[in-house]
Design a protein around this motif. Sequence first.
Motif, PDB file in Angstrom:
ATOM      1  N   ASP A 376       4.720   8.858  -1.614  1.00  0.00           N
ATOM      2  CA  ASP A 376       3.414   8.196  -1.637  1.00  0.00           C
ATOM      3  C   ASP A 376       3.470   6.862  -0.893  1.00  0.00           C
ATOM      4  O   ASP A 376       3.506   5.789  -1.499  1.00  0.00           O
ATOM      5  CB  ASP A 376       2.951   8.001  -3.087  1.00  0.00           C
ATOM      6  N   VAL A 377       3.479   6.946   0.420  1.00  0.00           N
ATOM      7  CA  VAL A 377       3.579   5.777   1.290  1.00  0.00           C
ATOM      8  C   VAL A 377       2.377   5.769   2.222  1.00  0.00           C
ATOM      9  O   VAL A 377       2.166   6.707   2.970  1.00  0.00           O
ATOM     10  CB  VAL A 377       4.874   5.835   2.137  1.00  0.00           C
ATOM     11  N   LEU A 378       1.589   4.690   2.176  1.00  0.00           N
ATOM     12  CA  LEU A 378       0.435   4.591   3.073  1.00  0.00           C
ATOM     13  C   LEU A 378       0.848   4.119   4.447  1.00  0.00           C
ATOM     14  O   LEU A 378       0.407   4.628   5.466  1.00  0.00           O
ATOM     15  CB  LEU A 378      -0.595   3.613   2.520  1.00  0.00           C
ATOM     16  N   ARG A 379       1.652   3.073   4.488  1.00  0.00           N
ATOM     17  CA  ARG A 379       2.188   2.563   5.747  1.00  0.00           C
ATOM     18  C   ARG A 379       3.601   2.088   5.490  1.00  0.00           C
ATOM     19  O   ARG A 379       3.889   1.441   4.495  1.00  0.00           O
ATOM     20  CB  ARG A 379       1.345   1.398   6.279  1.00  0.00           C
ATOM     21  N   GLU A 380       4.466   2.406   6.419  1.00  0.00           N
ATOM     22  CA  GLU A 380       5.864   2.054   6.272  1.00  0.00           C
ATOM     23  C   GLU A 380       6.179   0.835   7.141  1.00  0.00           C
ATOM     24  O   GLU A 380       5.855   0.826   8.331  1.00  0.00           O
ATOM     25  CB  GLU A 380       6.704   3.253   6.740  1.00  0.00           C
ATOM     26  N   ALA A 381       6.785  -0.163   6.565  1.00  0.00           N
ATOM     27  CA  ALA A 381       7.318  -1.296   7.322  1.00  0.00           C
ATOM     28  C   ALA A 381       6.358  -1.858   8.368  1.00  0.00           C
ATOM     29  O   ALA A 381       6.652  -1.874   9.553  1.00  0.00           O
ATOM     30  CB  ALA A 381       8.636  -0.893   7.990  1.00  0.00           C
ATOM     31  N   ILE A 382       5.191  -2.274   7.930  1.00  0.00           N
ATOM     32  CA  ILE A 382       4.270  -2.912   8.872  1.00  0.00           C
ATOM     33  C   ILE A 382       4.284  -4.422   8.653  1.00  0.00           C
ATOM     34  O   ILE A 382       4.602  -4.893   7.563  1.00  0.00           O
ATOM     35  CB  ILE A 382       2.816  -2.398   8.714  1.00  0.00           C
ATOM     36  N   ALA A 383       3.921  -5.150   9.710  1.00  0.00           N
ATOM     37  CA  ALA A 383       3.800  -6.596   9.575  1.00  0.00           C
ATOM     38  C   ALA A 383       2.513  -6.859   8.810  1.00  0.00           C
ATOM     39  O   ALA A 383       1.424  -6.531   9.280  1.00  0.00           O
ATOM     40  CB  ALA A 383       3.753  -7.236  10.947  1.00  0.00           C
ATOM     41  N   PHE A 384       2.622  -7.411   7.620  1.00  0.00           N
ATOM     42  CA  PHE A 384       1.461  -7.501   6.740  1.00  0.00           C
ATOM     43  C   PHE A 384       1.513  -8.802   5.960  1.00  0.00           C
ATOM     44  O   PHE A 384       2.586  -9.276   5.598  1.00  0.00           O
ATOM     45  CB  PHE A 384       1.475  -6.301   5.773  1.00  0.00           C
ATOM     46  N   PRO A 385       0.338  -9.406   5.713  1.00  0.00           N
ATOM     47  CA  PRO A 385       0.332 -10.643   4.933  1.00  0.00           C
ATOM     48  C   PRO A 385       0.539 -10.338   3.440  1.00  0.00           C
ATOM     49  O   PRO A 385       0.422  -9.194   3.021  1.00  0.00           O
ATOM     50  CB  PRO A 385      -1.072 -11.195   5.184  1.00  0.00           C
ATOM     51  N   LEU A 386       0.793 -11.384   2.701  1.00  0.00           N
ATOM     52  CA  LEU A 386       0.964 -11.222   1.262  1.00  0.00           C
ATOM     53  C   LEU A 386      -0.409 -11.056   0.603  1.00  0.00           C
ATOM     54  O   LEU A 386      -1.258 -11.936   0.711  1.00  0.00           O
ATOM     55  CB  LEU A 386       1.671 -12.453   0.679  1.00  0.00           C
ATOM     56  N   LEU A 387      -0.613  -9.920  -0.023  1.00  0.00           N
ATOM     57  CA  LEU A 387      -1.800  -9.751  -0.864  1.00  0.00           C
ATOM     58  C   LEU A 387      -1.309  -9.756  -2.299  1.00  0.00           C
ATOM     59  O   LEU A 387      -0.306  -9.124  -2.620  1.00  0.00           O
ATOM     60  CB  LEU A 387      -2.512  -8.421  -0.563  1.00  0.00           C
ATOM     61  N   LYS A 388      -2.052 -10.457  -3.149  1.00  0.00           N
ATOM     62  CA  LYS A 388      -1.615 -10.565  -4.537  1.00  0.00           C
ATOM     63  C   LYS A 388      -2.261  -9.492  -5.396  1.00  0.00           C
ATOM     64  O   LYS A 388      -3.251  -8.866  -4.987  1.00  0.00           O
ATOM     65  CB  LYS A 388      -1.983 -11.949  -5.078  1.00  0.00           C
ATOM     66  N   LYS A 389      -1.715  -9.316  -6.572  1.00  0.00           N
ATOM     67  CA  LYS A 389      -2.299  -8.396  -7.547  1.00  0.00           C
ATOM     68  C   LYS A 389      -3.801  -8.684  -7.669  1.00  0.00           C
ATOM     69  O   LYS A 389      -4.210  -9.841  -7.811  1.00  0.00           O
ATOM     70  CB  LYS A 389      -1.613  -8.624  -8.895  1.00  0.00           C
ATOM     71  N   GLY A 390      -4.587  -7.628  -7.559  1.00  0.00           N
ATOM     72  CA  GLY A 390      -6.036  -7.795  -7.696  1.00  0.00           C
ATOM     73  C   GLY A 390      -6.757  -8.041  -6.376  1.00  0.00           C
ATOM     74  O   GLY A 390      -7.975  -7.921  -6.304  1.00  0.00           O
ATOM     75  N   ASP A 391      -6.013  -8.368  -5.296  1.00  0.00           N
ATOM     76  CA  ASP A 391      -6.656  -8.548  -3.990  1.00  0.00           C
ATOM     77  C   ASP A 391      -7.102  -7.189  -3.442  1.00  0.00           C
ATOM     78  O   ASP A 391      -6.482  -6.164  -3.721  1.00  0.00           O
ATOM     79  CB  ASP A 391      -5.680  -9.196  -2.990  1.00  0.00           C
ATOM     80  N   HIS A 392      -8.137  -7.228  -2.627  1.00  0.00           N
ATOM     81  CA  HIS A 392      -8.665  -5.979  -2.071  1.00  0.00           C
ATOM     82  C   HIS A 392      -8.267  -5.809  -0.605  1.00  0.00           C
ATOM     83  O   HIS A 392      -7.970  -6.781   0.086  1.00  0.00           O
ATOM     84  CB  HIS A 392     -10.189  -5.967  -2.179  1.00  0.00           C
TER      85      HIS A 392
END
Length: 448
Positions: A376-392
């Motif tokens: 169950d992996v949507l995207r593997e190893a992408i450059a991504f910012p930190l989204l916190k619990k509850g962020d959309h």
Amino acid sequence: MDKKAFERPYIKKLQAGMPSKFGMKPQVEPLTHIDDNGVADLIGEFGSPLFVISEKTIRETYKKAKHAFTTRYPKVQFAWSYKTNYLDAVCRVFHSEGSWAEVVSGFEYDKALLNGVKGSQIIFNGPDKTDEDLKKAVENDSLIHIDHFDEMYAILALSETLGKKPKVAIRVNMDTGVYPMWDRFGFNYENGDAWDAINRIMINEKLELVGLHAHIGTYMMTANTYKIAALKLADLAYGIEKKYGAHIKYIDVGGGFASQNTLKGAYYPGTDTTPSFSEYAEAISSAILNSNLDPRSLPTLILETGRALVDDAGYLLGTVIANKRLSSGNRATIVDVGVNLLFTSFWYAHEVYPAAPVSEHLEETTLYGPLCMNIDVLREAIAFPLLKKGDHFVVKRIGAYNMTQWMQFITLRPNVVMIDTEGRPHVIRKREEMENIRGQEQIPAHLA
Ligand SMILES: *Cc1c(COP(=O)(O)O)cnc(C)c1O
């Protein structure tokens, strides 16, 4: 002012803004609104995860495709591919734009009728048509695209019992220079099977051969493949004119135009590499217009475009469940959107956007879905910012094949909302409840 979230320090290679062999500079612009509706508001009202479809985008995309073809060829008809997205509201948008229906099962056929499509404007494709399906299609004057000889014989038998002349086309498969070739559907062009089928239909006169059909594949990255397909179909139609003095009413080049999604492992983003509707239209129309076909009775050109017409109109909204560190030290962000909802994540590198402005620091992150399954992996190893619990967040370009191939697995399927052209959201498929699942189940007496 909100307190900033702590982000641990890390070392990052500098990248310039130009595409390099590692692709484009990563983007972090948030996607905050869909057709004037705030992502957080939509989730607040309809829950998370949430499928959102933009009616405006469907109509605009359809008009663009139609314009590309009608400016280049005199008679054009689109037929909406039901299996790409058969939510009734979506189909009705296409039908209201003038699209016929293209179906590949008795279930889809009935759905098209229930959506008010006239029988004569339903194209019935696919290898699995039961006698009952065929009977209904013949009685309703639908266009039956024959897949194999057994089906042809079944239709011949029906024409006698029903005392009607069924309207048929044959599906033709062919070498268009793309491999593996889709030769499991229909009759082959190169080995003469297509002519064999045509001759049997023309000679016994119990069926009316109205069209020739090909659907050469899906996500076809070059327009030239369609040129080859259209040339071969036009060649068959011309042969029919010469041999039988009969005019084929339509040439149907199927679907398969690529949407702008990026395939996994692709070098450049799909937005840069997929042909435009104009390029497909140019290739197909020039093949037919420059063929030997009688210009006074040119066949209608039918298109069964699915993916390229609806992918852009679909969004999947979700919420972050947690962040954690893998044993490697890499960041894992766990979200409430799983591959059971996003079937296309198996072959597309879907674009995922934060739904609110975020830190500019990107870190290699894997986005995991909520399922208790390693795949169950949507995207593997992408450059991504930190989204916190509850962020959309928002997954873009998911309108094709997800709302038909999704699975009820571990969780229930969420609401689907369509935003109308005035910007008003409507639930078009209600979230599933326990009763939708348990209602189908039965308990044997000894376990009651
Ligand atoms: C699936 C299918 C389509 C639509 O294909 P897309 O790749 O979504 O455009 C059209 N015609 C037939 C026969 C199909 O099976």
